[in-house]
Scaffold this motif. Structure first.
Motif, PDB file in Angstrom:
ATOM      1  N   MET A   1       1.087  -1.483  -0.049  1.00  0.00           N
ATOM      2  CA  MET A   1      -0.268  -0.058  -0.064  1.00  0.00           C
ATOM      3  C   MET A   1       1.325   1.720  -0.060  1.00  0.00           C
ATOM      4  O   MET A   1       0.829   2.486  -0.229  1.00  0.00           O
ATOM      5  N   ILE A   2       1.507   1.384   0.681  1.00  0.00           N
ATOM      6  CA  ILE A   2       2.742   2.235   0.354  1.00  0.00           C
ATOM      7  C   ILE A   2       3.541   2.983  -0.407  1.00  0.00           C
ATOM      8  O   ILE A   2       3.789   3.949  -1.174  1.00  0.00           O
ATOM      9  N   ARG A   3       3.459   1.516  -1.503  1.00  0.00           N
ATOM     10  CA  ARG A   3       3.930   1.662  -2.852  1.00  0.00           C
ATOM     11  C   ARG A   3       2.515   2.227  -3.668  1.00  0.00           C
ATOM     12  O   ARG A   3       3.385   3.783  -4.874  1.00  0.00           O
ATOM     13  N   ILE A   4       2.106   2.256  -3.763  1.00  0.00           N
ATOM     14  CA  ILE A   4       0.812   2.642  -3.918  1.00  0.00           C
ATOM     15  C   ILE A   4       0.870   4.000  -3.596  1.00  0.00           C
ATOM     16  O   ILE A   4       0.964   5.142  -5.101  1.00  0.00           O
ATOM     17  N   ALA A   5       0.215   4.598  -2.610  1.00  0.00           N
ATOM     18  CA  ALA A   5       0.624   5.683  -2.028  1.00  0.00           C
ATOM     19  C   ALA A   5       1.254   6.616  -2.672  1.00  0.00           C
ATOM     20  O   ALA A   5       1.450   8.078  -3.295  1.00  0.00           O
TER      21      ALA A   5
ATOM     22  N   LEU B   1       0.602   7.504  -6.543  1.00  0.00           N
ATOM     23  CA  LEU B   1      -0.378   8.620  -6.190  1.00  0.00           C
ATOM     24  C   LEU B   1      -0.001   9.542  -5.641  1.00  0.00           C
ATOM     25  O   LEU B   1      -0.934  10.874  -5.958  1.00  0.00           O
ATOM     26  N   GLN B   2       1.163  10.069  -5.086  1.00  0.00           N
ATOM     27  CA  GLN B   2       1.388  11.351  -3.802  1.00  0.00           C
ATOM     28  C   GLN B   2       0.619  11.779  -3.474  1.00  0.00           C
ATOM     29  O   GLN B   2       0.253  12.801  -2.933  1.00  0.00           O
ATOM     30  N   THR B   3       0.114  10.276  -2.364  1.00  0.00           N
ATOM     31  CA  THR B   3      -0.596  10.922  -1.240  1.00  0.00           C
ATOM     32  C   THR B   3       0.036   9.778  -0.536  1.00  0.00           C
ATOM     33  O   THR B   3       1.364   9.288  -0.117  1.00  0.00           O
ATOM     34  N   THR B   4      -0.636   9.613   0.683  1.00  0.00           N
ATOM     35  CA  THR B   4      -0.660   9.389   1.603  1.00  0.00           C
ATOM     36  C   THR B   4      -1.237   7.463   2.630  1.00  0.00           C
ATOM     37  O   THR B   4      -2.488   7.813   1.850  1.00  0.00           O
ATOM     38  N   PRO B   5      -0.490   6.693   3.338  1.00  0.00           N
ATOM     39  CA  PRO B   5      -1.525   5.267   3.116  1.00  0.00           C
ATOM     40  C   PRO B   5      -2.683   5.695   3.291  1.00  0.00           C
ATOM     41  O   PRO B   5      -4.234   4.900   3.355  1.00  0.00           O
ATOM     42  N   ASN B   6      -2.880   7.153   4.939  1.00  0.00           N
ATOM     43  CA  ASN B   6      -4.319   6.718   5.371  1.00  0.00           C
ATOM     44  C   ASN B   6      -4.866   7.864   4.491  1.00  0.00           C
ATOM     45  O   ASN B   6      -5.887   7.695   4.683  1.00  0.00           O
ATOM     46  N   ASP B   7      -4.333   8.595   3.937  1.00  0.00           N
ATOM     47  CA  ASP B   7      -5.894   8.836   2.815  1.00  0.00           C
ATOM     48  C   ASP B   7      -6.155   8.023   1.531  1.00  0.00           C
ATOM     49  O   ASP B   7      -7.800   8.024   1.882  1.00  0.00           O
ATOM     50  N   LEU B   8      -5.900   7.252   1.238  1.00  0.00           N
ATOM     51  CA  LEU B   8      -6.219   6.320   0.896  1.00  0.00           C
ATOM     52  C   LEU B   8      -7.405   5.344   1.664  1.00  0.00           C
ATOM     53  O   LEU B   8      -7.697   4.873   0.740  1.00  0.00           O
ATOM     54  N   LEU B   9      -6.887   5.324   2.531  1.00  0.00           N
ATOM     55  CA  LEU B   9      -7.762   4.278   3.492  1.00  0.00           C
ATOM     56  C   LEU B   9      -9.566   5.017   4.130  1.00  0.00           C
ATOM     57  O   LEU B   9      -9.627   4.722   4.384  1.00  0.00           O
TER      58      LEU B   9
END
Length: 65
Positions: free
Chosen positions: A1-5, A8-16
C-alpha cells in the motif's frame, strides 16, 4: 500500500480514508477503487501496475501546459 500511495503522491491514511484529504470526493472514490483492485493483485502484477502508473504521471508531467 505504501508503494501505491507513493505512486499516487498521497499517503496510506488518505487512501484508507483515515484522515480528511484535500482530494475531492470523486478522486477519493477512484483511489478507493484502485486500492481495492491493487489489494487483489499478485505481487508481479502489482509491480507492473506501479510501473504503469509512474509512466502515466511522467507523461502528464512532460505535457506542455
Amino acid at each position: 500500500m505504501i508503494r501505491i500511495a507513493q505512486t499516487l503522491q498521497t499517503t496510506p491514511n488518505d487512501l484508507l480514508g483515515l484522515v480528511h484529504s484535500s482530494v475531492d470526493a470523486g478522486v477519493g472514490e477512484q483511489l478507493k477503487q484502485l486500492l481495492e483492485i491493487a489489494s487483489a493483485m499478485q505481487p508481479d502484477d502489482l509491480r507492473l501496475l506501479i510501473v504503469q502508473a509512474k509512466a502515466v504521471v511522467a507523461a502528464r508531467a512532460a505535457e506542455p501546459l
